[in-house]
Structure formats: C-alpha cells, structure tokens
Design a protein around this motif. Sequence first.
Motif, PDB file in Angstrom:
ATOM      1  N   GLU A  89       7.296  -3.417  -6.498  1.00 48.80           N
ATOM      2  CA  GLU A  89       8.547  -3.266  -5.764  1.00 48.80           C
ATOM      3  C   GLU A  89       9.737  -3.185  -6.729  1.00 48.80           C
ATOM      4  O   GLU A  89       9.762  -3.857  -7.761  1.00 48.80           O
ATOM      5  CB  GLU A  89       8.741  -4.439  -4.799  1.00 48.80           C
ATOM      6  CG  GLU A  89       7.730  -4.512  -3.671  1.00 48.80           C
ATOM      7  CD  GLU A  89       7.876  -3.374  -2.668  1.00 48.80           C
ATOM      8  OE1 GLU A  89       8.982  -2.802  -2.546  1.00 48.80           O
ATOM      9  OE2 GLU A  89       6.872  -3.051  -2.007  1.00 48.80           O
ATOM     10  N   HIS A 161       3.440   0.236   4.099  1.00 45.11           N
ATOM     11  CA  HIS A 161       3.377   1.629   3.663  1.00 45.11           C
ATOM     12  C   HIS A 161       3.442   1.725   2.140  1.00 45.11           C
ATOM     13  O   HIS A 161       4.317   1.128   1.509  1.00 45.11           O
ATOM     14  CB  HIS A 161       4.535   2.418   4.281  1.00 45.11           C
ATOM     15  CG  HIS A 161       4.670   3.813   3.756  1.00 45.11           C
ATOM     16  ND1 HIS A 161       3.686   4.777   3.937  1.00 45.11           N
ATOM     17  CD2 HIS A 161       5.665   4.415   3.046  1.00 45.11           C
ATOM     18  CE1 HIS A 161       4.082   5.902   3.373  1.00 45.11           C
ATOM     19  NE2 HIS A 161       5.273   5.710   2.824  1.00 45.11           N
ATOM     20  N   ARG A 163       4.645   3.466  -0.512  1.00 34.49           N
ATOM     21  CA  ARG A 163       5.704   4.458  -0.703  1.00 34.49           C
ATOM     22  C   ARG A 163       5.407   5.445  -1.837  1.00 34.49           C
ATOM     23  O   ARG A 163       5.746   6.619  -1.777  1.00 34.49           O
ATOM     24  CB  ARG A 163       7.023   3.733  -0.984  1.00 34.49           C
ATOM     25  CG  ARG A 163       8.266   4.608  -0.940  1.00 34.49           C
ATOM     26  CD  ARG A 163       9.477   3.813  -1.391  1.00 34.49           C
ATOM     27  NE  ARG A 163       9.672   2.603  -0.612  1.00 34.49           N
ATOM     28  CZ  ARG A 163      10.442   2.527   0.472  1.00 34.49           C
ATOM     29  NH1 ARG A 163      11.061   3.597   0.916  1.00 34.49           N
ATOM     30  NH2 ARG A 163      10.578   1.385   1.111  1.00 34.49           N
TER      31      ARG A 163
END
Length: 299
Positions: A89, A161, A163
């Motif tokens: 992230e 999800h 990404r």
Amino acid sequence: MWLRVLGSAAGGGYPQWNCSCPTCRAVRDGTRPTRSRTQSSIAVSLDRERWFLFNASPDIRAQFEAFAGLHPGDDRTTPLQAVLLTDAEIDHTLGLLLLREGRGIRLHATEATYTTLTSGIGVLTTLERYCPVEWTRVVPGQDVSLGGISYRAFDVPTAKHDRFGSGTAEGRVVGYRLTDESTGRAAVYLPGVQVLTPAVHEELEECTCLLIDGTCWHDDELIRLGLAGKTAHEMGHLAIGGPGGSLEQLSRLPIERKIYIHINNTNPILLEDSPERREVERSGMEVASDGLEVEVKAR
C-alpha cells in the motif's frame, strides 16, 4: 524488546488534508480532546541502538525527527537496519523513496509485495536509481533471525481489489510475529486485517503485545459520512464495533497489551471523550498515538 509507534493513523493521516469530518474538525479547532497522528509505522529494537522499521510511511522524515533513537551519527551512519513491509500500500511504502539518500536499504517483503513495488507501482524501480536495495524474500511461516529478534510473517487473507495486479493472492498482506530470542516473549504487528481467521488467531496465541488494525469503528463508516461508497471490509479492514467486530473478538484474549493502530481519520475512537473510546478502554484495549513505546519484558 522495544516497540515504538512512529505513526498510528491510517492512510492520509489525522487530520486528513482534504477532510472536514467531525473528527478532523475536532483536531483542527481543538473543541474535543484528541491528538493529530501521522501515517502508520513502527520501529522495533532489542537494544535501543539498532532499529528495524515496519512499513515506511510518507511521513517518515517527520517520524524519524520526532524520535531521537533514529537520529544519525556524525558520519551519517544510521540506527536503521532494515525495512520490513506488511503489504505494498502507498501509505506503507512511499516513505522508501525518502530514504534514497542512504547508502543502501535492506528490504524484507513478500514476493507479491516486491512484484507490486517493481512492476506495479514502480517505487523500487525508482528507488534503485538512487541507492542499492537488498531484497530479502519474506516467506509466510518461515522464522528469520535479525540478531536477537526473530520474525515470522503470516499470511492475512484479503479479498480487497488488487489495484496493481501482483498476480498472486498469497503474501499480498502479512502480519509479523516478533520474538525476543533470549526470552521467548512475542509481539504481533497486524495493521491490516479483513477477517480474524482461525489461522490468524493461532498467530496471536501467547503473544505479550498486539498492535492491530483499528481503521474503522463502523463497517459502513465512510458511507454514513458520505465520504466513500465502500465499506471497511471492502477496503480490507475488519471494523472494531458491533457483533463480530474486532473488539468483541479480541477483548477476551489473554494478551497483556492490545493496541489499535492504523486508525482512520473518521474513527470516533480518536476522540478521547467519545463513547466508542470509552468502550475500547473498558474492554481492556488501547488506542495508539504517535510516540507510544512498549517494552516486551521477560517474565
């Protein structure tokens, strides 16, 4: 073993720059007891001289400056030994680019995270133009010694999800069980968890300290505030409150210190006089703030 909370907020920090939700307004205008927070990261050390960084947030420079233990020596030597990542992230990895002035970075990450940071986001591809990166592949279930402290990553299943398309489900999100090799005492760092599966519960057994995902109080918190169309679960996080929430599941566990970290700017537990904060504290759990330090002592 020492654990230092460098940042305790979720992505965007607290207050978030573009948000005027009730909690963000409270910290800006001082109308409620609360404290600003930077984005989630911790540092771990056995001797308070060599530190291991878990996640590198975009606020890393301010976090290092706020903690004398990570200040450099006269010859630019640094107490930072390595960076360990729980996922790819942005709020956990963008700070890697701010370490580019160093002589090199030792990075521990799963193959899924490493792949995302090279061929997906490109953070490591950019960083390697400035300094060498030595990658150690993190394999869930494998014990690795860091010299006095060992870690064992464990897979945290997520349906969030993907990404950037790492191409694999395993290792996209991990937690870390950290053990003081001289005492056997352990701590768990788990800033992102969607479901507390039986396998995740096993990793929490007999740990002394737990730093765990406290992103949202309500699963539909952002929807209620009109800020997003996704639930906490859809974003990869287990809500704290309500039936089946993390508070209900964790409060009964016999762990000495159970601390919420990675707290979203919308979460009412940030307000020290809120009913939600009182419920957390009555249940024997804590809310992390920047600068919190925990010593995992021998029995």
